[in-house]
Design a protein around this motif. Structure first.
Motif, PDB file in Angstrom:
ATOM      1  N   LEU A   5      11.231   7.718   2.605  1.00  0.00           N
ATOM      2  CA  LEU A   5      10.796   7.861   2.847  1.00  0.00           C
ATOM      3  C   LEU A   5       9.828   8.643   1.677  1.00  0.00           C
ATOM      4  O   LEU A   5       9.714   8.437   0.483  1.00  0.00           O
ATOM      5  CB  LEU A   5      10.600   9.781   3.364  1.00  0.00           C
ATOM      6  CG  LEU A   5      12.000  10.404   2.257  1.00  0.00           C
ATOM      7  CD1 LEU A   5      12.090  11.965   3.467  1.00  0.00           C
ATOM      8  CD2 LEU A   5      12.929  10.380   2.944  1.00  0.00           C
ATOM      9  N   LEU A   6       8.367   8.979   2.181  1.00  0.00           N
ATOM     10  CA  LEU A   6       7.331   8.971   0.496  1.00  0.00           C
ATOM     11  C   LEU A   6       7.851  10.484   0.177  1.00  0.00           C
ATOM     12  O   LEU A   6       8.570  11.646   0.517  1.00  0.00           O
ATOM     13  CB  LEU A   6       6.321   9.225   0.902  1.00  0.00           C
ATOM     14  CG  LEU A   6       5.819   8.789   1.330  1.00  0.00           C
ATOM     15  CD1 LEU A   6       4.365   9.189   1.912  1.00  0.00           C
ATOM     16  CD2 LEU A   6       5.543   7.196   1.099  1.00  0.00           C
ATOM     17  N   GLY A   7       8.216  10.751  -1.444  1.00  0.00           N
ATOM     18  CA  GLY A   7       8.373  11.791  -2.332  1.00  0.00           C
ATOM     19  C   GLY A   7       9.374  11.288  -2.647  1.00  0.00           C
ATOM     20  O   GLY A   7      10.103  13.185  -3.580  1.00  0.00           O
ATOM     21  N   THR A   8      10.895  10.742  -2.961  1.00  0.00           N
ATOM     22  CA  THR A   8      12.169  10.957  -2.910  1.00  0.00           C
ATOM     23  C   THR A   8      12.192  10.920  -4.378  1.00  0.00           C
ATOM     24  O   THR A   8      13.137  11.207  -5.089  1.00  0.00           O
ATOM     25  CB  THR A   8      12.903   9.939  -2.414  1.00  0.00           C
ATOM     26  OG1 THR A   8      12.987   8.639  -2.551  1.00  0.00           O
ATOM     27  CG2 THR A   8      13.063  10.384  -0.744  1.00  0.00           C
ATOM     28  N   GLY A   9      11.218   9.976  -5.252  1.00  0.00           N
ATOM     29  CA  GLY A   9      11.436   8.722  -6.580  1.00  0.00           C
ATOM     30  C   GLY A   9      12.630   8.210  -7.111  1.00  0.00           C
ATOM     31  O   GLY A   9      12.549   8.209  -8.082  1.00  0.00           O
ATOM     32  N   VAL A  10      12.359   7.777  -5.579  1.00  0.00           N
ATOM     33  CA  VAL A  10      13.407   6.512  -5.597  1.00  0.00           C
ATOM     34  C   VAL A  10      12.624   5.524  -5.436  1.00  0.00           C
ATOM     35  O   VAL A  10      11.868   5.377  -4.255  1.00  0.00           O
ATOM     36  CB  VAL A  10      14.835   6.676  -4.201  1.00  0.00           C
ATOM     37  CG1 VAL A  10      15.659   5.318  -4.843  1.00  0.00           C
ATOM     38  CG2 VAL A  10      15.380   7.496  -5.212  1.00  0.00           C
ATOM     39  N   THR A  11      13.260   4.894  -6.243  1.00  0.00           N
ATOM     40  CA  THR A  11      11.898   2.804  -6.294  1.00  0.00           C
ATOM     41  C   THR A  11      13.109   1.986  -5.160  1.00  0.00           C
ATOM     42  O   THR A  11      14.343   1.737  -6.344  1.00  0.00           O
ATOM     43  CB  THR A  11      11.712   2.577  -7.343  1.00  0.00           C
ATOM     44  OG1 THR A  11      10.930   3.802  -7.639  1.00  0.00           O
ATOM     45  CG2 THR A  11      10.796   1.291  -7.350  1.00  0.00           C
ATOM     46  N   ARG A  12      12.815   1.648  -4.224  1.00  0.00           N
ATOM     47  CA  ARG A  12      13.038   0.647  -2.952  1.00  0.00           C
ATOM     48  C   ARG A  12      12.670  -0.421  -3.064  1.00  0.00           C
ATOM     49  O   ARG A  12      11.238  -0.167  -1.896  1.00  0.00           O
ATOM     50  CB  ARG A  12      14.250   1.297  -2.670  1.00  0.00           C
ATOM     51  CG  ARG A  12      15.898   1.564  -2.917  1.00  0.00           C
ATOM     52  CD  ARG A  12      15.961   2.347  -1.348  1.00  0.00           C
ATOM     53  NE  ARG A  12      17.636   3.394  -2.341  1.00  0.00           N
ATOM     54  CZ  ARG A  12      18.292   3.290  -1.712  1.00  0.00           C
ATOM     55  NH1 ARG A  12      18.413   3.492  -0.317  1.00  0.00           N
ATOM     56  NH2 ARG A  12      19.618   4.182  -1.950  1.00  0.00           N
ATOM     57  N   ASN A  24       4.325   6.242  -5.306  1.00  0.00           N
ATOM     58  CA  ASN A  24       3.717   6.795  -6.591  1.00  0.00           C
ATOM     59  C   ASN A  24       2.450   7.697  -6.877  1.00  0.00           C
ATOM     60  O   ASN A  24       2.947   8.199  -7.748  1.00  0.00           O
ATOM     61  CB  ASN A  24       3.602   5.132  -7.017  1.00  0.00           C
ATOM     62  CG  ASN A  24       4.633   4.280  -7.472  1.00  0.00           C
ATOM     63  OD1 ASN A  24       6.019   4.448  -7.377  1.00  0.00           O
ATOM     64  ND2 ASN A  24       4.053   2.907  -7.357  1.00  0.00           N
ATOM     65  N   ALA A  25       1.862   7.774  -6.575  1.00  0.00           N
ATOM     66  CA  ALA A  25       0.613   8.277  -6.254  1.00  0.00           C
ATOM     67  C   ALA A  25       0.954   9.711  -5.988  1.00  0.00           C
ATOM     68  O   ALA A  25       0.407  10.772  -6.338  1.00  0.00           O
ATOM     69  CB  ALA A  25      -0.066   7.791  -5.767  1.00  0.00           C
ATOM     70  N   VAL A  26       2.056   9.742  -4.831  1.00  0.00           N
ATOM     71  CA  VAL A  26       2.267  11.227  -4.490  1.00  0.00           C
ATOM     72  C   VAL A  26       3.217  11.693  -5.057  1.00  0.00           C
ATOM     73  O   VAL A  26       2.944  13.155  -5.559  1.00  0.00           O
ATOM     74  CB  VAL A  26       2.596  10.903  -2.720  1.00  0.00           C
ATOM     75  CG1 VAL A  26       3.680  12.212  -2.551  1.00  0.00           C
ATOM     76  CG2 VAL A  26       2.204  10.367  -1.818  1.00  0.00           C
ATOM     77  N   LYS A  27       4.017  11.393  -6.533  1.00  0.00           N
ATOM     78  CA  LYS A  27       5.250  11.799  -7.420  1.00  0.00           C
ATOM     79  C   LYS A  27       3.702  12.685  -8.277  1.00  0.00           C
ATOM     80  O   LYS A  27       4.113  13.349  -8.401  1.00  0.00           O
ATOM     81  CB  LYS A  27       6.198  10.925  -7.607  1.00  0.00           C
ATOM     82  CG  LYS A  27       6.901  10.281  -6.308  1.00  0.00           C
ATOM     83  CD  LYS A  27       8.378   9.544  -7.016  1.00  0.00           C
ATOM     84  CE  LYS A  27       7.380   8.057  -7.294  1.00  0.00           C
ATOM     85  NZ  LYS A  27       8.592   7.203  -7.299  1.00  0.00           N
ATOM     86  N   HIS A  28       2.888  12.079  -8.593  1.00  0.00           N
ATOM     87  CA  HIS A  28       2.312  12.448  -9.137  1.00  0.00           C
ATOM     88  C   HIS A  28       1.449  13.255  -9.414  1.00  0.00           C
ATOM     89  O   HIS A  28       0.325  13.522 -10.235  1.00  0.00           O
ATOM     90  CB  HIS A  28       1.757  11.139 -10.836  1.00  0.00           C
ATOM     91  CG  HIS A  28       3.013  10.545 -11.077  1.00  0.00           C
ATOM     92  ND1 HIS A  28       3.940   9.336 -10.215  1.00  0.00           N
ATOM     93  CD2 HIS A  28       4.135  10.277 -11.315  1.00  0.00           C
ATOM     94  CE1 HIS A  28       5.311   9.118 -10.737  1.00  0.00           C
ATOM     95  NE2 HIS A  28       4.980   9.588 -12.054  1.00  0.00           N
ATOM     96  N   VAL A  29       0.053  12.575  -8.078  1.00  0.00           N
ATOM     97  CA  VAL A  29      -0.490  13.803  -8.062  1.00  0.00           C
ATOM     98  C   VAL A  29      -1.220  14.526  -6.886  1.00  0.00           C
ATOM     99  O   VAL A  29      -1.343  15.947  -7.210  1.00  0.00           O
ATOM    100  CB  VAL A  29      -1.728  12.556  -7.123  1.00  0.00           C
ATOM    101  CG1 VAL A  29      -3.086  12.939  -7.325  1.00  0.00           C
ATOM    102  CG2 VAL A  29      -2.225  11.472  -8.527  1.00  0.00           C
ATOM    103  N   VAL A  39       0.597  -1.036   0.128  1.00  0.00           N
ATOM    104  CA  VAL A  39      -0.098  -0.254   0.155  1.00  0.00           C
ATOM    105  C   VAL A  39       1.090   1.495   0.129  1.00  0.00           C
ATOM    106  O   VAL A  39       0.405   2.170  -0.748  1.00  0.00           O
ATOM    107  CB  VAL A  39      -1.081  -0.058   1.412  1.00  0.00           C
ATOM    108  CG1 VAL A  39      -1.388   1.147   1.060  1.00  0.00           C
ATOM    109  CG2 VAL A  39      -1.856  -1.326   1.663  1.00  0.00           C
ATOM    110  N   VAL A  40       1.587   1.157   0.692  1.00  0.00           N
ATOM    111  CA  VAL A  40       1.788   2.398   0.863  1.00  0.00           C
ATOM    112  C   VAL A  40       3.247   3.036  -0.693  1.00  0.00           C
ATOM    113  O   VAL A  40       4.080   3.888  -0.995  1.00  0.00           O
ATOM    114  CB  VAL A  40       3.549   2.278   2.040  1.00  0.00           C
ATOM    115  CG1 VAL A  40       4.813   3.614   2.233  1.00  0.00           C
ATOM    116  CG2 VAL A  40       3.117   2.257   3.509  1.00  0.00           C
TER     117      VAL A  40
END
Length: 574
Positions: free
Chosen positions: A487-494, A430-435, A424-425
């Motif tokens: 954290l959220l919003g970094t644009g890094v996918t891990r 992903n949504a935070v980066k685009h929406v 879920v996170v």
């Protein structure tokens, strides 16, 4: 040999030094107050009579600047250095005498005394002065401060207006602003200050009635409270002021005839109860509206107000109006913000057998809302979601961003009740980066469920947030440092980990934001250890008291960040 009778060996020793017993028997036995100062006016020693009449101990006097500490003008304020004859006599080393000056006692009251300054040696190479303080014919009197008042000079008026601006613009609390306004005017200008305010519904409230009595300002609550409405045509002074008319004078005779309104009745009662023989009344105007009126009254003060006093009063109320306007605007914004925050923070669900509570404390210097939030809601009949999060910022923008993130998280979680928290996170990130218009956020998402062994289980993932704290009933406390991700919003996918833990009976789990542990003067590790120790000591407290005491004891005193807390406690084994 220094003035303590001990040879220092250093001829360059300077500054005030204690002089125990150095006054000598002759001066110690003098019944008049005797103070020895150096050539800069710093107190070196004082006899018992001085300590008694001034109400200061030896330690409180020695090393202090005598004119600054003690000398006052007739309005109870420190005498300006350039206008102090006492300081000038000490500085020039001349013999001078002054009649009926005011000196401050240790308890804040004033004593009226005459003074004599004479040159005096403070040691082999140290010049100084001997200051004698003795009572004039009237002796000590607090009420005499305003019996024969000195009129304000033009410099005094400018200083008062500058002080009014400083005092009133440095607070955004209306009640505090009113108290400061009264203290500026009483006893300097009057014996009484009465402040009437108009509410947003055009109702009148007598917000403050204060008098100067026995050296202090005393609030008369019996004369405060709601007032009758403002009559539209009344020519009486207060009614005119509350309609925004020019300032005017009033006295008991003004209200002796048949009253033309309820306000006139209350004003007649005010003059009777206070004994005021003269009053000056001026409107308090904001930028757009009349906010109220200020009444200054004299009862013990012998001189009646005249028209020459009104310009100063109008200057004061003009500044008061701007300050009150700002304070009211701030309080309206604060009320809007608090209402918004209440709607953003949810009601907690009822989980059978589990105690749950939450706290939110707004940032001290922001708009009373921020990016911190907590959440809890049911997923299935046997599982619930727990959330703690922090969006960067402490203002309405942060609160709006927090609302976006919270609502998306609720939708993603509720639509996938069986999904792992990490799944879920990741979807939320992903949504935070685009929406969402959120620069960055941290959070913990956990699920609480009851296992087949009737023990509660916690599964969680952590997106850059301070770790949950687990406190057992026996007083052991540890942080759940696993499942830590970015954290959220970094644009890094891990990949984001999930971790399960079983919660023993009577275990407390605390989710919190960084405002509970961060300090600008200490490391985050110190804050975490402080929280852990306090939480362990409170393990047996009821959950509400547990949270309240943590906020009181563990939150750093120098942290003005907002704080969100979500706590739960599992039941004892059946």
């Amino acid at each position: 040999m220094d003035i303590t009778g001990t040879d220092t060996g250093d001829p360059h020793v300077s500054g005030p030094q204690t002089w125990s017993g150095a006054l000598g028997p002759a001066l110690e036995d003098v019944q008049t107050a005797v103070i020895v100062v150096d050539d800069g006016g710093l107190i070196v020693s004082a006899n018992d009579a001085a300590k008694s009449v001034l109400g200061h101990s030896f330690e409180e006097l020695v090393g202090q600047d005598l004119p600054d500490l003690l000398h006052r003008d007739s309005h109870r304020y420190a005498t300006p250095r350039t206008r102090s004859p006492l300081r000038n006599a000490i500085r020039t080393g001349t013999t001078e005498h002054g009649e009926s000056a005011w000196f401050a006692r240790g308890d804040g009251t004033l004593v009226q005394m005459s003074w004599l300054v004479a040159p005096y040696s403070c040691g082999s190479d140290r010049a100084g002065a001997l200051v004698l303080l003795y009572e004039p014919n009237r002796g000590v009197s607090d009420e005499g401060v305003n019996e024969v008042p000195a009129p304000l000079t033009e410099l005094d008026r400018l200083a008062l207006l500058a002080e009014t601006t400083t005092q009133l613009t440095s607070t955004l609390d209306v009640e505090e602003a009113l108290r400061r306004l009264a203290a500026l005017a009483v006893p300097r200008l009057a014996d009484w200050a009465v402040i009437d305010l108009l509410t947003e519904q055009d109702e009148v409230r007598r917000a403050l009635v204060t008098e100067y009595r026995d050296g202090t300002l005393v609030e008369r609550e019996d004369l405060q409270g709601p007032m009758p409405p403002v009559p539209e045509e009344s020519p009486m002074p207060l009614s005119r002021a509350l309609r925004g008319a020019a300032s005017s004078l009033a006295g008991p005779a003004t209200y002796q005839g048949p009253p033309d309104s309820g306000i006139a009745v209350e004003q007649g009662r005010l003059f009777t109860e206070t004994g005021m023989h003269s009053a000056a009344i001026a409107p308090i105007r904001g930028l757009r509206d009349v906010l109220g009126a200020l009444t200054l009254g004299r009862s013990r003060h012998p001189r009646a107000f005249t028209g020459a006093d009104l310009p100063l009063l109008e200057d004061i109320t003009r500044r008061a109006g701007l300050a009150l306007d700002n304070a009211r605007l701030y309080q309206r914004q604060r009320k809007v913000a608090e209402t918004m925050q209440r709607h953003l923070l949810p009601q907690l669900p009822t989980v059978p057998g589990v105690d749950m509570t939450a706290r939110y404390v707004p940032a001290a210097h922001a708009s009373s809302v921020g990016g911190d939030w907590y959440d809890a809601f049911a997923l299935t009949d046997s599982s619930h979601a727990l959330v703690i999060g922090d969006v960067v910022g402490h203002d309405l923008d942060a609160a709006a961003g927090m609302a976006q993130v919270r609502n998306m998280l609720r939708a993603f979680t509720w639509s996938q009740p069986e999904a792992m928290p990490s799944t879920v996170v990741t979807q939320l990130d992903n949504a935070v980066k685009h929406v969402a218009e959120v620069p960055m956020a941290t959070m913990i998402l956990a699920t609480l469920s009851l296992g087949d062994d009737e023990l509660w289980q916690l599964c969680w993932t952590n997106a850059g947030h301070p770790p949950p704290l687990l406190v057992s009933y026996d007083g052991r406390a540890r942080y759940l440092t696993d499942a830590h991700g970015i954290l959220l919003g970094t644009g890094v996918t891990r990949p984001r980990p999930d971790v399960f833990t079983v919660l023993p009976p009577r275990t407390t789990v605390l989710l919190y934001t960084d405002g509970l542990v961060e300090s600008p003067h200490h490391s985050i590790d110190q804050g975490l250890e402080r929280l852990r120790r306090h939480a362990a000591s409170l393990a047996h407290r009821p959950l509400d008291a547990f949270c309240d005491l943590l906020l009181e004891q563990a939150r750093p005193g120098d942290n003005d960040d907002d704080v969100a807390m979500l706590a739960l406690r599992t039941p004892a084994r059946a």
